[in-house]
Scaffold this motif. Structure first.
Motif, PDB file in Angstrom:
ATOM      1  N   THR A 211       0.839  -1.199   0.000  1.00 17.77           N
ATOM      2  CA  THR A 211       0.000   0.000   0.000  1.00 17.77           C
ATOM      3  C   THR A 211       0.868   1.241   0.000  1.00 17.77           C
ATOM      4  O   THR A 211       1.909   1.275   0.662  1.00 17.77           O
ATOM      5  CB  THR A 211      -0.882   0.034   1.262  1.00 17.77           C
ATOM      6  OG1 THR A 211      -1.749  -1.092   1.282  1.00 17.77           O
ATOM      7  CG2 THR A 211      -1.724   1.305   1.309  1.00 17.77           C
ATOM      8  N   VAL A 212       0.401   2.273  -0.727  1.00 17.43           N
ATOM      9  CA  VAL A 212       1.023   3.597  -0.631  1.00 17.43           C
ATOM     10  C   VAL A 212      -0.076   4.629  -0.411  1.00 17.43           C
ATOM     11  O   VAL A 212      -1.107   4.606  -1.081  1.00 17.43           O
ATOM     12  CB  VAL A 212       1.855   3.934  -1.889  1.00 17.43           C
ATOM     13  CG1 VAL A 212       1.013   3.968  -3.158  1.00 17.43           C
ATOM     14  CG2 VAL A 212       2.605   5.243  -1.682  1.00 17.43           C
ATOM     15  N   ASN A 213       0.125   5.507   0.549  1.00 17.51           N
ATOM     16  CA  ASN A 213      -0.806   6.606   0.774  1.00 17.51           C
ATOM     17  C   ASN A 213      -0.534   7.675  -0.264  1.00 17.51           C
ATOM     18  O   ASN A 213       0.576   8.180  -0.371  1.00 17.51           O
ATOM     19  CB  ASN A 213      -0.617   7.179   2.171  1.00 17.51           C
ATOM     20  CG  ASN A 213      -0.948   6.181   3.252  1.00 17.51           C
ATOM     21  OD1 ASN A 213      -1.815   5.328   3.074  1.00 17.51           O
ATOM     22  ND2 ASN A 213      -0.250   6.266   4.377  1.00 17.51           N
ATOM     23  N   PHE A 214      -1.567   8.023  -1.036  1.00 18.17           N
ATOM     24  CA  PHE A 214      -1.338   8.933  -2.153  1.00 18.17           C
ATOM     25  C   PHE A 214      -0.937  10.315  -1.676  1.00 18.17           C
ATOM     26  O   PHE A 214      -0.237  11.031  -2.367  1.00 18.17           O
ATOM     27  CB  PHE A 214      -2.575   9.002  -3.052  1.00 18.17           C
ATOM     28  CG  PHE A 214      -2.230   8.957  -4.500  1.00 18.17           C
ATOM     29  CD1 PHE A 214      -2.402  10.068  -5.301  1.00 18.17           C
ATOM     30  CD2 PHE A 214      -1.720   7.796  -5.048  1.00 18.17           C
ATOM     31  CE1 PHE A 214      -2.067  10.028  -6.644  1.00 18.17           C
ATOM     32  CE2 PHE A 214      -1.380   7.747  -6.384  1.00 18.17           C
ATOM     33  CZ  PHE A 214      -1.554   8.860  -7.193  1.00 18.17           C
ATOM     34  N   GLY A 215      -1.338  10.687  -0.474  1.00 19.55           N
ATOM     35  CA  GLY A 215      -1.010  12.013   0.017  1.00 19.55           C
ATOM     36  C   GLY A 215       0.425  12.134   0.514  1.00 19.55           C
ATOM     37  O   GLY A 215       1.210  12.920  -0.021  1.00 19.55           O
ATOM     38  N   ASP A 216       0.791  11.356   1.536  1.00 16.24           N
ATOM     39  CA  ASP A 216       2.104  11.523   2.143  1.00 16.24           C
ATOM     40  C   ASP A 216       3.125  10.482   1.709  1.00 16.24           C
ATOM     41  O   ASP A 216       4.278  10.522   2.142  1.00 16.24           O
ATOM     42  CB  ASP A 216       1.990  11.528   3.671  1.00 16.24           C
ATOM     43  CG  ASP A 216       1.468  10.203   4.236  1.00 16.24           C
ATOM     44  OD1 ASP A 216       1.132  10.171   5.437  1.00 16.24           O
ATOM     45  OD2 ASP A 216       1.390   9.204   3.485  1.00 16.24           O
ATOM     46  N   GLY A 217       2.716   9.525   0.882  1.00 15.97           N
ATOM     47  CA  GLY A 217       3.658   8.537   0.371  1.00 15.97           C
ATOM     48  C   GLY A 217       4.004   7.435   1.350  1.00 15.97           C
ATOM     49  O   GLY A 217       4.884   6.611   1.064  1.00 15.97           O
ATOM     50  N   GLY A 218       3.323   7.387   2.508  1.00 18.70           N
ATOM     51  CA  GLY A 218       3.577   6.327   3.461  1.00 18.70           C
ATOM     52  C   GLY A 218       3.277   4.962   2.866  1.00 18.70           C
ATOM     53  O   GLY A 218       2.384   4.827   2.017  1.00 18.70           O
ATOM     54  N   THR A 219       4.029   3.942   3.265  1.00 19.07           N
ATOM     55  CA  THR A 219       3.911   2.619   2.652  1.00 19.07           C
ATOM     56  C   THR A 219       3.756   1.514   3.690  1.00 19.07           C
ATOM     57  O   THR A 219       4.151   1.667   4.855  1.00 19.07           O
ATOM     58  CB  THR A 219       5.148   2.310   1.790  1.00 19.07           C
ATOM     59  OG1 THR A 219       6.322   2.388   2.606  1.00 19.07           O
ATOM     60  CG2 THR A 219       5.270   3.288   0.630  1.00 19.07           C
ATOM     61  N   ARG A 220       3.180   0.421   3.263  1.00 21.08           N
ATOM     62  CA  ARG A 220       3.098  -0.823   4.055  1.00 21.08           C
ATOM     63  C   ARG A 220       3.283  -1.996   3.100  1.00 21.08           C
ATOM     64  O   ARG A 220       2.913  -1.894   1.914  1.00 21.08           O
ATOM     65  CB  ARG A 220       1.752  -0.940   4.751  1.00 21.08           C
ATOM     66  CG  ARG A 220       1.538   0.019   5.894  1.00 21.08           C
ATOM     67  CD  ARG A 220       0.276  -0.333   6.679  1.00 21.08           C
ATOM     68  NE  ARG A 220      -0.921  -0.228   5.858  1.00 21.08           N
ATOM     69  CZ  ARG A 220      -1.726  -1.257   5.591  1.00 21.08           C
ATOM     70  NH1 ARG A 220      -1.462  -2.470   6.054  1.00 21.08           N
ATOM     71  NH2 ARG A 220      -2.800  -1.078   4.852  1.00 21.08           N
ATOM     72  N   TYR A 221       3.813  -3.100   3.655  1.00 18.91           N
ATOM     73  CA  TYR A 221       4.124  -4.250   2.811  1.00 18.91           C
ATOM     74  C   TYR A 221       3.726  -5.556   3.465  1.00 18.91           C
ATOM     75  O   TYR A 221       3.792  -5.700   4.701  1.00 18.91           O
ATOM     76  CB  TYR A 221       5.626  -4.314   2.508  1.00 18.91           C
ATOM     77  CG  TYR A 221       6.149  -3.142   1.732  1.00 18.91           C
ATOM     78  CD1 TYR A 221       6.672  -2.032   2.380  1.00 18.91           C
ATOM     79  CD2 TYR A 221       6.102  -3.141   0.344  1.00 18.91           C
ATOM     80  CE1 TYR A 221       7.142  -0.948   1.666  1.00 18.91           C
ATOM     81  CE2 TYR A 221       6.574  -2.057  -0.380  1.00 18.91           C
ATOM     82  CZ  TYR A 221       7.097  -0.966   0.287  1.00 18.91           C
ATOM     83  OH  TYR A 221       7.558   0.111  -0.434  1.00 18.91           O
ATOM     84  N   LEU A 222       3.388  -6.525   2.636  1.00 15.86           N
ATOM     85  CA  LEU A 222       3.257  -7.900   3.061  1.00 15.86           C
ATOM     86  C   LEU A 222       4.629  -8.346   3.564  1.00 15.86           C
ATOM     87  O   LEU A 222       5.659  -8.004   2.966  1.00 15.86           O
ATOM     88  CB  LEU A 222       2.823  -8.751   1.862  1.00 15.86           C
ATOM     89  CG  LEU A 222       2.548 -10.229   2.066  1.00 15.86           C
ATOM     90  CD1 LEU A 222       1.308 -10.436   2.920  1.00 15.86           C
ATOM     91  CD2 LEU A 222       2.393 -10.922   0.712  1.00 15.86           C
TER      92      LEU A 222
END
Length: 115
Positions: free
Chosen positions: A50-61
């Motif tokens: 996942t990437v947050n379109f606003g701040d670019g924060g990410t999460r991964y499997l």
């Protein structure tokens, strides 16, 4: 209607790299989270990153952490997935959608990791 177009899939050897691209026909708001999903042979479609379109924060499997990098281009309404050190278990059709996946699914792009 929103359309999603994924591209960049190919057949690569284990240890190889690919970069997937996804373009969304609608303007994506900064509050939106976008993600990549994959569906392996005979399996359900699972979330990968996942990437947050606003701040670019990410999460991964967990299984892709340190190997995959998700990013976005706000001006282009695009999301990318850089995949390094690919493994046979990464084989599947990769899709892009919102998180949660509320948009119509695109056709996906096929990644095959095999020697």
């Amino acid at each position: 209607q929103v359309r999603i177009v994924e591209s960049g899939g190919a057949k690569v050897q284990p240890g190889g790299s690919l970069k997937l691209s996804c373009v969304v026909s609608a303007r994506l708001l900064s509050s939106v989270a976008m993600g990549w999903y994959r569906q392996g042979p005979g399996t359900q479609r699972d979330w990968v990153a996942t990437v947050n379109f606003g701040d670019g924060g990410t999460r991964y499997l967990n299984s892709v952490k340190g190997r995959f990098t998700i990013s976005r281009d706000v001006d282009a309404n695009a999301v990318y997935l850089q995949m390094n050190s690919l493994k046979p278990d990464d084989t599947g059709v990769y899709y892009c959608n919102g998180v949660p996946a509320v948009m119509p699914w695109g056709q996906g792009t096929r990644v095959t990791v095999s020697s």
